[in-house]
Motif scaffolding. Structure first.
Motif, PDB file in Angstrom:
ATOM      1  N   ASP A  41       1.162  -8.934  -5.134  1.00 19.42           N
ATOM      2  CA  ASP A  41      -0.208  -8.713  -4.471  1.00 19.42           C
ATOM      3  C   ASP A  41       0.261  -6.911  -4.034  1.00 19.42           C
ATOM      4  N   THR A  53      -2.701 -10.595  -7.292  1.00 20.46           N
ATOM      5  CA  THR A  53      -3.767 -11.048  -6.361  1.00 20.46           C
ATOM      6  C   THR A  53      -3.867  -8.984  -4.973  1.00 20.46           C
ATOM      7  N   GLU A  99      -6.336  -7.568  -2.285  1.00 14.80           N
ATOM      8  CA  GLU A  99      -6.851  -7.273  -1.192  1.00 14.80           C
ATOM      9  C   GLU A  99      -7.894  -6.825  -1.201  1.00 14.80           C
TER      10      GLU A  99
END
Length: 387
Positions: free
Chosen positions: A10, A248, A250
């Motif tokens: 992430d 991923t 943000e």
């Protein structure tokens, strides 16, 4: 698209932005010893364009990363020896010569399904090849004339033939002379060990997807495919074999992939402050630019003058890893004219002044004049910073 694998990492929006900046050569110490050839190899593609205001776009790309590199050195990086070739990638681009085998899929596609709308009489193609073989590198004019007497695309037979040979890979553009292509036979211009179409389509695309992912650092399917103008289905067919890893990011609504090497270390170092060509690969995909920088940019060169917002060739200003304004430049003798300057606010003044001073010196100008600013209250501060 099939369901992407579960992301490994992430990333925050700021982390993704720094990864992209480092991958594109704007964060950290540049490899000055590698110079402009190193920039080309690192990016994998440098877009060409006919517009020349401050300088041509292919000159602006290494300048933006290295600073005031000699313009002759930039040209030599592209057109001296067998360092590069020109072909269709993101658009018309200069490409590292090592990538010649990986564009075999595109050469095959052109040969198998020609998209030309020009009629070419029998024998015209063979005549151009024969002439190049006998006489060496030639422009379209030297081959018999580039145009008939009609409109822009009313090419002569020799121009149609040599451009077709370029697309097929039988001919290579070995330099630009007064912006005219100089053509030669690929068998003379491309090193023998690279002159082949042996790689199948999947291997070609796999390599280009991997290269695009490395050059971008992190990107969505659309970002990575657009780098060399690949189709979505081509990307889907190879992504699992590229070594790029799912992540991923943000604020990003689409799945993304990153270069594992880019994830291995935290991107740190000095940020470049510079003017960017609208055709720079950092910002050439507009949706990506908006997503990463929150900056909407459009080239207005082909917009009617009265409808332009930021100017004919507005160049974004990069500073501190952010896009802080735009400058529409021109040159009058030894004066760089900032015809229009749009800033995000007062804090952008020092960065824009620095970018303008450096650009002026690079192109041989000894002064900068600011004309219009949408926010006139910022003009005195910018003028003073330039002085």
């Amino acid at each position: 698209m099939t369901t992407p694998p579960r992301p490994d990492t992430d990333l925050s929006a700021a982390e993704a932005r720094r990864i992209a900046l480092r991958a594109q050569g704007f964060l950290g110490a540049p490899d000055r010893k590698a110079g402009a050839p190193g920039v080309l190899r690192h990016l994998g593609a440098v877009q060409l364009d006919t517009i020349s205001v401050l300088a041509r776009s292919h000159e602006l790309v290494p300048y933006a990363r290295l600073g005031a590199v000699g313009r002759r050195k930039v040209e030599a990086a592209y057109w001296t020896g067998t360092r590069a070739f020109e072909y269709w990638s993101h658009a018309a681009c200069v490409l590292p010569i090592e990538e010649w085998p990986h564009f075999a899929f595109r050469r095959r596609a052109y040969r198998n399904r020609p998209h030309w709308y020009h009629h070419l009489p029998q024998g015209a193609y063979d005549q151009v090849i024969k002439q190049l073989r006998a006489e060496g590198p030639l422009t379209a004019t030297e081959l018999g004339g580039a145009k008939n007497k009609g409109e822009w695309w009313d090419w002569s037979e020799s121009k149609i033939a040599v451009e077709r040979a370029l697309m097929y890979g039988e001919v290579v553009c070995v330099e630009r002379r007064g912006w005219k292509r100089v053509y030669d036979l690929a068998e003379r211009a491309v090193p023998a060990e690279l002159l082949h179409d042996e790689l199948d389509d999947k291997e070609c695309v796999r390599r280009l997807v991997r290269q695009a992912g490395e050059a971008l650092g992190v990107g969505t399917r659309a970002d990575i495919a657009d780098y060399h103008r690949l189709k979505s289905e081509q990307f889907d067919a190879v992504i699992e074999e590229t070594g790029l890893v799912p992540v991923t990011v943000e604020g990003w609504t689409k799945p993304a992939w990153a270069d594992p090497a880019a994830l291995a270390t935290d991107p740190r170092g000095r940020h470049r402050t510079t003017l960017l060509s609208p055709f720079d690969s950092l910002i050439w995909e507009r949706a990506r630019t908006e997503r990463i920088f929150g900056f909407t940019h459009r080239l207005e060169a082909y917009v009617p003058k009265q409808k332009r917002v930021h100017g004919y060739f507005a160049m974004p200003v990069l500073s501190g890893g952010r896009l802080v304004g735009r400058v529409d430049p021109a040159r009058e003798g030894t004066t760089l004219v900032a015809k229009q300057v749009s800033l995000d606010g007062p804090k952008a003044v020092p960065a824009v002044a620095q970018a303008l001073r450096e650009a002026a010196t690079w192109v041989g100008c000894d002064s900068v004049r600011v004309e219009h600013m949408p926010d006139p209250t910022l003009k005195p501060a910018l003028t003073a910073a330039l002085a």
